[in-house]
Design a protein around this motif. Structure first.
Motif, PDB file in Angstrom:
ATOM      1  N   THR A 128       0.811  -1.218   0.000  1.00 26.49           N
ATOM      2  CA  THR A 128       0.000   0.000   0.000  1.00 26.49           C
ATOM      3  C   THR A 128       0.849   1.275   0.000  1.00 26.49           C
ATOM      4  O   THR A 128       0.355   2.336  -0.369  1.00 26.49           O
ATOM      5  CB  THR A 128      -0.937   0.023   1.223  1.00 26.49           C
ATOM      6  N   PHE A 129       2.134   1.166   0.402  1.00 22.65           N
ATOM      7  CA  PHE A 129       2.971   2.374   0.376  1.00 22.65           C
ATOM      8  C   PHE A 129       3.127   2.911  -1.040  1.00 22.65           C
ATOM      9  O   PHE A 129       3.444   4.076  -1.239  1.00 22.65           O
ATOM     10  CB  PHE A 129       4.340   2.095   1.007  1.00 22.65           C
ATOM     11  N   GLN A 130       2.881   2.058  -2.051  1.00 18.25           N
ATOM     12  CA  GLN A 130       2.963   2.514  -3.434  1.00 18.25           C
ATOM     13  C   GLN A 130       1.912   3.580  -3.733  1.00 18.25           C
ATOM     14  O   GLN A 130       2.047   4.321  -4.709  1.00 18.25           O
ATOM     15  CB  GLN A 130       2.768   1.326  -4.395  1.00 18.25           C
ATOM     16  N   LEU A 131       0.879   3.647  -2.916  1.00 20.09           N
ATOM     17  CA  LEU A 131      -0.218   4.597  -3.124  1.00 20.09           C
ATOM     18  C   LEU A 131      -0.184   5.707  -2.085  1.00 20.09           C
ATOM     19  O   LEU A 131      -1.203   6.297  -1.745  1.00 20.09           O
ATOM     20  CB  LEU A 131      -1.554   3.864  -3.095  1.00 20.09           C
ATOM     21  N   GLY A 132       1.013   6.011  -1.583  1.00 21.10           N
ATOM     22  CA  GLY A 132       1.162   7.039  -0.556  1.00 21.10           C
ATOM     23  C   GLY A 132       0.814   8.436  -1.015  1.00 21.10           C
ATOM     24  O   GLY A 132       0.643   9.332  -0.178  1.00 21.10           O
ATOM     25  N   TRP A 133       0.691   8.645  -2.326  1.00 22.08           N
ATOM     26  CA  TRP A 133       0.332   9.980  -2.823  1.00 22.08           C
ATOM     27  C   TRP A 133      -0.987  10.471  -2.234  1.00 22.08           C
ATOM     28  O   TRP A 133      -1.192  11.685  -2.105  1.00 22.08           O
ATOM     29  CB  TRP A 133       0.243   9.973  -4.350  1.00 22.08           C
ATOM     30  N   ARG A 134      -1.859   9.547  -1.841  1.00 18.14           N
ATOM     31  CA  ARG A 134      -3.148   9.940  -1.258  1.00 18.14           C
ATOM     32  C   ARG A 134      -2.950  10.742   0.023  1.00 18.14           C
ATOM     33  O   ARG A 134      -3.782  11.562   0.390  1.00 18.14           O
ATOM     34  CB  ARG A 134      -3.991   8.696  -0.976  1.00 18.14           C
ATOM     35  N   ASP A 135      -1.823  10.491   0.710  1.00 18.03           N
ATOM     36  CA  ASP A 135      -1.481  11.231   1.921  1.00 18.03           C
ATOM     37  C   ASP A 135      -0.350  12.224   1.672  1.00 18.03           C
ATOM     38  O   ASP A 135       0.240  12.753   2.620  1.00 18.03           O
ATOM     39  CB  ASP A 135      -1.074  10.257   3.027  1.00 18.03           C
ATOM     40  N   GLY A 136      -0.046  12.481   0.398  1.00 12.60           N
ATOM     41  CA  GLY A 136       0.997  13.439   0.061  1.00 12.60           C
ATOM     42  C   GLY A 136       2.404  12.937   0.293  1.00 12.60           C
ATOM     43  O   GLY A 136       3.314  13.735   0.537  1.00 12.60           O
ATOM     44  N   VAL A 137       2.599  11.613   0.199  1.00  9.53           N
ATOM     45  CA  VAL A 137       3.904  11.018   0.499  1.00  9.53           C
ATOM     46  C   VAL A 137       4.357  10.135  -0.661  1.00  9.53           C
ATOM     47  O   VAL A 137       3.560   9.385  -1.242  1.00  9.53           O
ATOM     48  CB  VAL A 137       3.840  10.173   1.794  1.00  9.53           C
ATOM     49  N   LEU A 138       5.638  10.231  -0.988  1.00  6.86           N
ATOM     50  CA  LEU A 138       6.275   9.338  -1.950  1.00  6.86           C
ATOM     51  C   LEU A 138       7.274   8.489  -1.180  1.00  6.86           C
ATOM     52  O   LEU A 138       8.211   9.011  -0.575  1.00  6.86           O
ATOM     53  CB  LEU A 138       6.981  10.143  -3.042  1.00  6.86           C
ATOM     54  N   THR A 139       7.056   7.169  -1.180  1.00  9.55           N
ATOM     55  CA  THR A 139       7.859   6.261  -0.357  1.00  9.55           C
ATOM     56  C   THR A 139       8.664   5.309  -1.235  1.00  9.55           C
ATOM     57  O   THR A 139       8.166   4.819  -2.258  1.00  9.55           O
ATOM     58  CB  THR A 139       6.956   5.446   0.587  1.00  9.55           C
TER      59      THR A 139
END
Length: 311
Positions: A227-238
Motif C-alpha cells: 500500500t505504500f505505493q499509493l502514498g500519494w493519497r497522503d501526500g507522500v512518496l515512499t
C-alpha cells in the motif's frame, strides 16, 4: 485550479509570438521572466512551447525569405502578422495534441504537482493525483478517467463505474486506485473488492491487496502490492531500497519543468518517505544522503550529477 490550461497555453503562445517578432524590448523580456516565475504552470507551458517551437523551425525561415525583396509597408505588415501566426503554431500543437480538448473540458482536473480531494454528493470520496482529469456523472453512476490517476472510496452498495480507455472498474463498498498510462492502466484495491472488465467484456473480481494491469490486449494476472505505493493519497512518496532512476521517474510526475540525471545515478538505492508538497526539498534530501549534486539552471530546469570527489 485558478488557471485553465487553454489560458496558460494561449499566454505562452502570445509571449512566443512577441519574441519571434523581433520587436521585444528589455521590458518585454523582464515581463516574460516574471510571468514564467509567477506560477509553475507558466514555466511548464513555456518549456513545452519552446520544445515544440523547434519542430517548426523551418516555417519562419521560409517566411523570412519573402522579406528580402523589401516589400512595401502593407506587405511587411502582412508578413509580420504571418510570422506571429507561425510563432503560434507550436502553441496550437500544444493545445491540440499535448493538452487534449477533453482534458480541458473535464469536470475536475489537476495541474502538475497538484492533488485534490473531492467529496461526492452520494457520500463517496474522490481523490485526483497530479496532472489528472475526470468527468463525473452521478446520475449515470459513472466516472470517466481521462488522464492521470484517481483514488475512489464508495461506502454504499450503489456501485460507481470508473471508465478508462482500456476498460472499466465497478466499485461498490470498496476503495480503489486507478492509474492510466499511455498503453494501459493499473487497478489497485485497498479495501473490499471490485469487478474489472476489459474492452472485450472479459472480467475478473479483484480483492483487497491485489492489483491488475488492464490493456487493450486484455487483463493481466492479479498480483499483490504494498500500500505504500499509493502514498500519494497522503501526500507522500515512499521508496524501499528502490533504484534511484525509478524513484526519479516517479518524482517527475510531481515536478513542472525539466528534471534530468546522469545515467550513472540510475542504480543508486533509495529508502525513505518524502513529502510531495516540496519536491525541491526531496532533491536536496537525496543530495545529502546519496553521492550526487543538484544543479539548477532555473527552478524548472534541474540536473542531478555524481558528486565530485575532493582532491
Amino acid at each position: 485550479m485558478s488557471r485553465t490550461a487553454p489560458d496558460v497555453a494561449r499566454a505562452a503562445a502570445q509571449w512566443l509570438a512577441l519574441l519571434e517578432s523581433g520587436g521585444a524590448t528589455e521590458r518585454d523580456h523582464t515581463g516574460l521572466q516574471q510571468w514564467r516565475d509567477s506560477h509553475p504552470q507558466h514555466e511548464q507551458a513555456w518549456q513545452k512551447a519552446q520544445m515544440l517551437r523547434q519542430r517548426f523551425a523551418d516555417l519562419p525561415s521560409s517566411l523570412a525569405l519573402a522579406s528580402l525583396d523589401r516589400p512595401p509597408p502593407g506587405r511587411r505588415a502582412v508578413l509580420k502578422r504571418a510570422l506571429g501566426v507561425a510563432a503560434l503554431v507550436p502553441a496550437v500543437w500544444l493545445l491540440g495534441r499535448q493538452l487534449p480538448l477533453d482534458v480541458w473540458r473535464a469536470d475536475l482536473h489537476t495541474a502538475t504537482g497538484q492533488r485534490t480531494r473531492v467529496p461526492l454528493a452520494d457520500g463517496s470520496q474522490l481523490q485526483l493525483n497530479t496532472a489528472s482529469a475526470v468527468d463525473v456523472d452521478l446520475g449515470r453512476r459513472r466516472i470517466g478517467l481521462l488522464e492521470g490517476e484517481l483514488a475512489l472510496t464508495v461506502p454504499g452498495a450503489a456501485a460507481l463505474n470508473v471508465h478508462t480507455r482500456f476498460g472499466q472498474v465497478v466499485v461498490s463498498q470498496a476503495e480503489v486506485c486507478v492509474r492510466q498510462f499511455a498503453n494501459g492502466c493499473l487497478v489497485s484495491v485497498l479495501t473490499g473488492s471490485v469487478r474489472v472488465s476489459d474492452a472485450r467484456g472479459q472480467a475478473i473480481a479483484l480483492g483487497a491487496g491485489q492489483q491488475v494491469r488492464l490493456q487493450l490486449a486484455g487483463l493481466g494476472a492479479p498480483t499483490p502490492f504494498d500500500t505504500f505505493q499509493l502514498g500519494w493519497r497522503d501526500g507522500v512518496l515512499t521508496a524501499k531500497n528502490q533504484p534511484l532512476g525509478d524513484f526519479l521517474r516517479e518524482l517527475e510526475r510531481y515536478r513542472p519543468g525539466v528534471l534530468r540525471w546522469d545515467p550513472s545515478l540510475e542504480t543508486l538505492r533509495v529508502t525513505g518517505s518524502y513529502r510531495l508538497e516540496d519536491t525541491d526539498r526531496i532533491l536536496q534530501l537525496l543530495a545529502s544522503t546519496l553521492a550526487l549534486e543538484v544543479h539548477s539552471r532555473t527552478r524548472y530546469w534541474v540536473t542531478l550529477a555524481p558528486r565530485k570527489k575532493l582532491a
